[in-house]
Design an enzyme around this catalytic site. Structure first.
Site, PDB file in Angstrom:
ATOM      1  N   ARG A  62      14.892 -12.066 -40.108  1.00 33.23           N
ATOM      2  CA  ARG A  62      14.069 -13.159 -40.590  1.00 33.23           C
ATOM      3  C   ARG A  62      13.824 -13.094 -42.089  1.00 33.23           C
ATOM      4  O   ARG A  62      13.997 -14.090 -42.791  1.00 33.23           O
ATOM      5  CB  ARG A  62      12.722 -13.182 -39.843  1.00 33.23           C
ATOM      6  CG  ARG A  62      12.725 -13.989 -38.569  1.00 33.23           C
ATOM      7  CD  ARG A  62      11.776 -13.415 -37.559  1.00 33.23           C
ATOM      8  NE  ARG A  62      12.222 -12.093 -37.145  1.00 33.23           N
ATOM      9  CZ  ARG A  62      13.139 -11.900 -36.178  1.00 33.23           C
ATOM     10  NH1 ARG A  62      13.627 -12.920 -35.538  1.00 33.23           N
ATOM     11  NH2 ARG A  62      13.543 -10.692 -35.865  1.00 33.23           N
ATOM     12  N   LYS A  91      27.009   6.274 -51.233  1.00 26.81           N
ATOM     13  CA  LYS A  91      27.699   7.256 -52.080  1.00 26.81           C
ATOM     14  C   LYS A  91      26.719   8.143 -52.839  1.00 26.81           C
ATOM     15  O   LYS A  91      27.133   9.014 -53.598  1.00 26.81           O
ATOM     16  CB  LYS A  91      28.603   6.531 -53.088  1.00 26.81           C
ATOM     17  CG  LYS A  91      29.627   5.594 -52.463  1.00 26.81           C
ATOM     18  CD  LYS A  91      30.384   4.836 -53.542  1.00 26.81           C
ATOM     19  CE  LYS A  91      31.360   3.832 -52.946  1.00 26.81           C
ATOM     20  NZ  LYS A  91      32.071   3.050 -53.986  1.00 26.81           N
TER      21      LYS A  91
END
Length: 316
Positions: A62, A91
């Site tokens: 939402r 990463k």
């Protein structure tokens, strides 16, 4: 001070916690949202050429779609990601570096993150306005704007209301934000309905006391809803629990059904930030006092107003 001047004060600001905007500034935003609801076509190109970056390090449906739809309805565009694994955070990149980089591509950044305080770190690094779309169990200020707009439209104002909040009051960031915001309005009274394990944290109680608002804590849902203007239901959030046994034990403790609705005043409204699991029976959806789906739609309109204000695009 008129709405135009109040909205101008919001240009370039961040929204990280509910208290970042004054009640008067919130009122100007709600007036703008009301104008958008009345005549959405008048705003369909207001943000043309602008880009919103939606950085969601935690899953959302939402809130993310509401922000993205709000920007698209204003004629702008969106970029971003919907989970941390889709970003360079996988990463090891810091949130500060991510936001600093993305701020070079966009005009406004919206962030959801599982860690409390992360959005404040992001705002310090960003060159564009940052909006907190939820940081862990801390705050969710645009849900609060949604809630206040809904209460104002349904109850005719924001003062002198008895607000009941029920369910997960410990981890529920929407509850924490709503309590902080409503504590600033005269005559607010709170009824806090939860099991002992999910009581409102002490820092939220401090917000209530700072606002001088009366409050009661109870574990009895049936008694708690008898004299309310607003009942704000929440789900018990599995993702906030470290122990699944505790979650299973507590998740079905409070369920709002038609029987309990008969104990509530005819003028009371029922709200919920969604998603619900089973804490509101679907039969309650038919009750005219149930406004949670209207509440969700109001979220899009108030976010349209917020985007316009933070980008300085509202000139009326």
């Amino acid at each position: 001070m008129g709405d135009a001047a109040l909205l101008q004060r919001l240009k370039g600001r961040n929204l990280l916690e509910p208290g970042d905007f004054s009640p008067d500034e919130c009122g100007a935003l709600f007036d703008l949202a009301d104008r958008i609801i009345k005549d959405p076509a008048a705003y369909e190109a207001r943000a043309k050429g602008k880009i919103l970056a939606a950085l969601f390090f935690e899953p959302s449906t939402r809130t993310r779609l509401s922000f993205e739809t709000a920007m698209l309805k204003l004629g702008g565009q969106t970029i971003g990601f919907s989970e941390a694994q889709s970003s360079s955070a996988a990463k090891g990149e810091s949130i500060a570096d991510t936001v600093r980089t993305v701020g070079g591509y966009s005009d406004i950044t919206v962030i959801r993150h599982p860690k409390e305080g992360s959005c404040r770190v992001a705002a310090k690094a960003s060159g564009v306005p940052v909006v907190n779309a939820g940081d862990g169990g801390h705050h969710h200020p645009t849900q609060t704007l949604t809630d206040l707009l809904t209460i104002r439209r349904e109850k005719g104002g924001l003062e002198g209301l008895r607000i009941g909040v029920c369910g997960d009051l410990k981890f529920g960031r929407t509850v924490h934000s709503l309590i902080r915001a409503m504590s600033a309005y005269a005559g607010t009274e709170f009824v806090l309905i939860s099991p002992e394990e999910l009581r409102v944290p002490s820092y939220v109680i401090r917000d209530i006391k700072r606002g001088g608002c009366p409050y009661t804590e109870t574990q009895d849902m049936r008694a708690g809803i008898a004299k309310l203007d607003v009942l704000y239901m929440t789900r018990v959030q599995k993702e906030r629990f470290f122990n699944e046994e505790d979650y299973i034990r507590l998740k079905d403790l409070y369920i709002l059904d038609t029987e309990r609705m008969r104990l509530a005043p005819e003028s009371m409204i029922v709200m919920h930030p969604l998603p619900r699991v089973n804490e509101i029976d679907t039969d309650v959806d038919k009750d005219p006092r149930a406004v949670y789906f209207t509440q969700a739609k109001n979220g899009m309109y108030v976010r349209m107003a917020l985007i316009l204000a933070l980008l300085g695009l509202e000139v009326e």
